[in-house]
Design a protein around this motif. Structure first.
Motif, PDB file in Angstrom:
ATOM      1  N   ASP A 106       0.822  -1.201   0.000  1.00 34.55           N
ATOM      2  CA  ASP A 106       0.000   0.000   0.000  1.00 34.55           C
ATOM      3  C   ASP A 106       0.861   1.258   0.000  1.00 34.55           C
ATOM      4  OD1 ASP A 106      -2.315  -1.455   0.017  1.00 34.55           O
ATOM      5  OD2 ASP A 106      -2.668  -1.268   2.166  1.00 34.55           O
ATOM      6  N   HIS A 108       1.304   4.612   1.724  1.00 34.82           N
ATOM      7  CA  HIS A 108       0.922   5.217   2.999  1.00 34.82           C
ATOM      8  C   HIS A 108       1.210   6.720   2.934  1.00 34.82           C
ATOM      9  CE1 HIS A 108       0.183   1.335   4.853  1.00 34.82           C
ATOM     10  NE2 HIS A 108       1.316   0.911   4.308  1.00 34.82           N
ATOM     11  N   TYR A 109       0.159   7.487   2.681  1.00 32.02           N
ATOM     12  CA  TYR A 109       0.325   8.933   2.595  1.00 32.02           C
ATOM     13  C   TYR A 109      -0.938   9.628   3.102  1.00 32.02           C
ATOM     14  CZ  TYR A 109      -2.697   8.938  -1.541  1.00 32.02           C
ATOM     15  OH  TYR A 109      -3.767   8.801  -2.385  1.00 32.02           O
ATOM     16  N   TYR A 115      -5.996  10.364   5.028  1.00 34.02           N
ATOM     17  CA  TYR A 115      -5.231   9.184   4.621  1.00 34.02           C
ATOM     18  C   TYR A 115      -5.713   8.663   3.266  1.00 34.02           C
ATOM     19  CZ  TYR A 115      -3.060   4.558   4.905  1.00 34.02           C
ATOM     20  OH  TYR A 115      -2.313   3.432   4.661  1.00 34.02           O
ATOM     21  N   GLN A 116      -4.752   8.498   2.349  1.00 32.56           N
ATOM     22  CA  GLN A 116      -4.993   7.963   1.005  1.00 32.56           C
ATOM     23  C   GLN A 116      -6.093   8.722   0.259  1.00 32.56           C
ATOM     24  OE1 GLN A 116      -5.549   3.699   1.467  1.00 32.56           O
ATOM     25  NE2 GLN A 116      -3.352   3.334   1.491  1.00 32.56           N
TER      26      GLN A 116
END
Length: 267
Positions: A106, A108-109, A115-116
């Motif tokens: 995934d 991850h940001y 998130y995302q």
């Protein structure tokens, strides 16, 4: 002074080249992690400790949009590494973090704290995510709209992060922070004059202050005025150990092994 024959020097060079290639094949955690200043000087991350640090700040970036790049470092035994990076351009913030799980594919940001969240651009600059290999990810912020051919790249190997800033003086010439003065290469304090060549002093100086933007999605210990957390014996030995093993395979003479290691570690 001891002199070596040309054939021996050639053998040393060949061995050192082979060692360098061998080191390049090692996972990033097995190599010295560095921040690269504007003049290609190296700031060893293992001495940065654990805290939030101002890597780059320029309030006039892109005709006044402004640029902030903060890194969050984390201690791990006798060394430290960049755990996450947060980039602010204009009003947009992109925070990126890796994962210690090698099977985690995934991204991850956090984009503007979510998130995302759907991520297409930052302040009009296109952002692209890719997965070059099984264990690596890459984010590219294309600055071509304002600075043709320039950009910001974030490389991840599992949880480890490397930030690459591709730009000349027109892009990053007014920046301040850990990376120092763009024109002179000097690592400067906040006063813009005092030179700090000690990594610990430099990181203490550029710890994120309460007056600066908080651009990580959550607060982490420590925060100024608490000092950065320091490891007792910062050290990364894997590259030297690898060089010693490789040189010992190539030579029997202890003097030659020493010369070989010295050359390999300086290349």
């Amino acid at each position: 002074m001891k002199f070596f024959s040309l054939s021996l020097i050639a053998t040393l060079l060949a061995a050192a080249t082979a060692i360098d290639e061998e080191l390049k094949q090692q996972k990033p955690i097995l190599r010295h992690p560095h921040l690269i200043t504007w003049k290609n000087d190296h700031i060893q991350q293992e001495y940065l400790g654990q805290c939030d640090l101002v890597m780059v700040h320029d309030g006039e970036f892109a005709d006044g949009l402004g640029l902030d790049i903060h890194i969050r470092t984390k201690t791990a035994g006798s060394w430290s590494y960049i755990k996450s990076v947060s980039i602010k351009i204009g009003m947009d913030v992109l925070e990126i973090e890796g994962s210690p799980n090698p099977n985690d594919e995934d991204a991850h940001y956090w984009y503007n704290g979510k998130y995302q969240e759907d991520l297409q651009d930052m302040a009009g600059f296109p952002v692209e995510w890719s997965k070059p290999t099984e264990y690596t990810q890459q984010y590219n912020i294309d600055l071509d709209l304002q600075y043709p051919g320039k950009g910001i790249t974030i490389d991840l190997f599992n949880q480890f992060i490397r930030i690459k800033l591709d730009g000349d003086e027109s892009v990053f010439g007014n920046t301040v922070g850990l990376l120092g003065d763009f024109r002179t290469g000097k690592k400067l304090a906040r006063d813009g004059a005092s030179e700090l060549n000690d990594v610990v002093q430099l990181s203490d100086e550029w710890q994120v202050l309460p007056s600066e933007p908080r651009i990580f999605h959550e607060v982490a210990h420590p925060q100024f005025p608490e000092n950065c957390i320091r490891q007792e014996h910062p050290l990364i030995v894997a590259p030297a150990e690898q060089a010693e093993v490789s040189c010992s395979r190539a030579f029997d003479d202890p003097t030659l092994i020493k010369e070989c290691i010295s050359y390999a570690m300086s290349s």
